[in-house]
Design a protein around this motif. Structure first.
Motif, PDB file in Angstrom:
ATOM      1  N   GLU A 115       3.207   3.524  -0.655  1.00  0.00           N
ATOM      2  CA  GLU A 115       3.063   2.620   0.492  1.00  0.00           C
ATOM      3  C   GLU A 115       1.912   3.064   1.397  1.00  0.00           C
ATOM      4  O   GLU A 115       1.091   2.237   1.820  1.00  0.00           O
ATOM      5  CB  GLU A 115       4.365   2.585   1.287  1.00  0.00           C
ATOM      6  N   THR A 116       1.860   4.357   1.697  1.00  0.00           N
ATOM      7  CA  THR A 116       0.817   4.858   2.596  1.00  0.00           C
ATOM      8  C   THR A 116      -0.560   4.677   1.980  1.00  0.00           C
ATOM      9  O   THR A 116      -1.519   4.270   2.657  1.00  0.00           O
ATOM     10  CB  THR A 116       1.071   6.336   2.913  1.00  0.00           C
ATOM     11  N   ARG A 120      -1.656   0.995   2.083  1.00  0.00           N
ATOM     12  CA  ARG A 120      -2.137   0.593   3.418  1.00  0.00           C
ATOM     13  C   ARG A 120      -3.515   1.174   3.693  1.00  0.00           C
ATOM     14  O   ARG A 120      -4.359   0.543   4.330  1.00  0.00           O
ATOM     15  CB  ARG A 120      -1.142   1.038   4.495  1.00  0.00           C
ATOM     16  N   LYS A 121      -3.754   2.387   3.219  1.00  0.00           N
ATOM     17  CA  LYS A 121      -5.064   3.020   3.413  1.00  0.00           C
ATOM     18  C   LYS A 121      -6.154   2.240   2.694  1.00  0.00           C
ATOM     19  O   LYS A 121      -7.265   2.094   3.207  1.00  0.00           O
ATOM     20  CB  LYS A 121      -5.008   4.463   2.911  1.00  0.00           C
ATOM     21  N   GLY A 150      -5.027  -2.144   3.905  1.00  0.00           N
ATOM     22  CA  GLY A 150      -4.520  -2.552   5.200  1.00  0.00           C
ATOM     23  C   GLY A 150      -3.176  -3.246   5.050  1.00  0.00           C
ATOM     24  O   GLY A 150      -2.319  -2.817   4.274  1.00  0.00           O
ATOM     25  N   ASP A 151      -2.974  -4.332   5.794  1.00  0.00           N
ATOM     26  CA  ASP A 151      -1.701  -5.056   5.769  1.00  0.00           C
ATOM     27  C   ASP A 151      -1.649  -6.107   4.665  1.00  0.00           C
ATOM     28  O   ASP A 151      -0.628  -6.788   4.503  1.00  0.00           O
ATOM     29  CB  ASP A 151      -1.451  -5.725   7.127  1.00  0.00           C
ATOM     30  N   ARG A 152      -2.704  -6.270   3.920  1.00  0.00           N
ATOM     31  CA  ARG A 152      -2.706  -7.249   2.831  1.00  0.00           C
ATOM     32  C   ARG A 152      -1.875  -6.736   1.657  1.00  0.00           C
ATOM     33  O   ARG A 152      -1.785  -5.542   1.425  1.00  0.00           O
ATOM     34  CB  ARG A 152      -4.139  -7.520   2.360  1.00  0.00           C
ATOM     35  N   SER A 153      -1.288  -7.657   0.905  1.00  0.00           N
ATOM     36  CA  SER A 153      -0.534  -7.264  -0.282  1.00  0.00           C
ATOM     37  C   SER A 153      -1.493  -6.714  -1.334  1.00  0.00           C
ATOM     38  O   SER A 153      -2.456  -7.382  -1.712  1.00  0.00           O
ATOM     39  CB  SER A 153       0.224  -8.463  -0.857  1.00  0.00           C
TER      40      SER A 153
END
Length: 335
Positions: A150-151, A154-155, A158-161
């Motif tokens: 997950e981290t 996001r790195k 970002g917040d996109r799938s």
């Protein structure tokens, strides 16, 4: 009656403030230290026990016995070892392996140095780490695929799938002698998202790719060599199987597969030169991770030592409280 006891206790505390403070503070400090020790021991004993289905899971390890040198125990094993166990020992139901390598991940015009887990395609089926998105049976069905934590997702995005998006893995391909290396880049499709692993595990997983990928450094020599101790290997035994029986059978397999006299000029049996053993998966953190685990190791000595210290602190605190309370009671009666 309880109210009367409480009233008398409060009056005595007010009447003898310093004496009461010393007594209560000593017991409080003792109990607090004991609670911290209990939490530490509980944490150490919880490693990997949160992963379901690990009852019959073992890590394949070995001890390398070189002439004139002390035995060198290793948490890793030859890449070929687990496969040989699966092929030749009926009690072994499944195997999976992990190789950790440093790679550079390219996402757009950004670069990220990462430790990448190169695993067998069945890794998440055998070691059931929690997936937020994706099916353990299919995330590595295609060679050029990857699973991100997950981290890490996001790195990168970002917040996109991240599912369905691609990353590029940059590295080097070398010959069997690890010379004549050439730079390579391989595009990988994100097929799954792994929940961030808690700290109490022997594993680390930020970026995972199958060893069937063109980006994998696992070459044919590594797959076949019994002297290239390169992977953390895991086997699942049939329920009720005695691991000592499997180890004894595996020694015979090693004797057949490895001839130290031909490979390194050492005249002894293969299993005496490279002695295999099995460590229960949930015990690895406290027993053999210090011989080359992926995360900082624990120790049974430390667990027993802290347990003894916690018990001693609690005992001293109780004795101290009792003695002071008895002395104060004698003082009250005398006065």
């Amino acid at each position: 009656m309880f109210r009367n006891y409480l009233t008398v206790a409060l009056r005595n505390i007010v009447r003898h403030k310093l004496y009461s403070f010393i007594n209560i503070a000593g017991l409080t400090v003792g109990l607090t230290c004991t609670i911290f020790v209990i939490l530490f021991v509980r944490d150490q004993l919880s490693y990997d026990r949160w992963i379901p289905g690990t009852e019959n899971l073992y890590r394949v390890e070995d001890i390398l016995n070189l002439p004139g040198k002390p035995p060198a125990q290793n948490a890793k094993s030859p890449f070929a070892a687990a496969q040989a166990m699966l092929d030749q020992i009926p009690e072994v139901q499944a195997r999976t392996r992990l190789v950790l390598r440093s790679k550079t991940i390219l996402v757009g015009d950004r670069q990220f140095p990462e430790q990448v887990d190169i695993v067998d395609p069945n890794f998440l089926q055998m070691i059931r780490l929690p997936l937020v998105t994706g099916d353990p049976a299919s995330v590595f069905a295609k060679p050029e695929s990857t699973v991100l934590s997950e981290t890490t997702a996001r790195k990168y995005f970002g917040d996109r799938s991240p599912i369905g998006k691609t990353i590029v893995m940059s590295g080097q391909k070398c010959d069997n002698a690890y010379q004549n290396c050439v730079a390579t880049q391989q595009t990988l499709l994100v097929t799954g998202i792994l929940r961030d692993l808690p700290h109490n595990t022997q594993l680390r997983a930020d970026v995972m790719i199958p060893n069937t990928s063109a980006a994998s450094p696992v070459n044919q020599e590594m797959r076949e060599s019994w002297l290239f101790i390169s992977s953390w290997s895991y086997v699942r035994l049939a329920p009720g199987t005695d691991p000592n029986v499997v180890t004894a059978k595996f020694r015979t397999v090693v004797d057949h597969m490895l001839d130290p006299a031909k490979r390194v000029g050492v005249r002894e049996r293969g299993s005496d030169f490279l002695t295999p053993h099995l460590t229960p998966f949930v015990d690895a953190h406290l027993s053999t991770d210090r011989f080359g685990g992926m995360t900082p190791p624990g120790s049974w000595t430390m667990v027993y030592g802290f347990s003894a210290i916690g018990a001693l602190i609690l005992l001293i605190a109780c004795f101290n409280f009792t003695n002071l309370a008895s002395g104060l009671d004698f003082y009250w009666k005398g006065s």
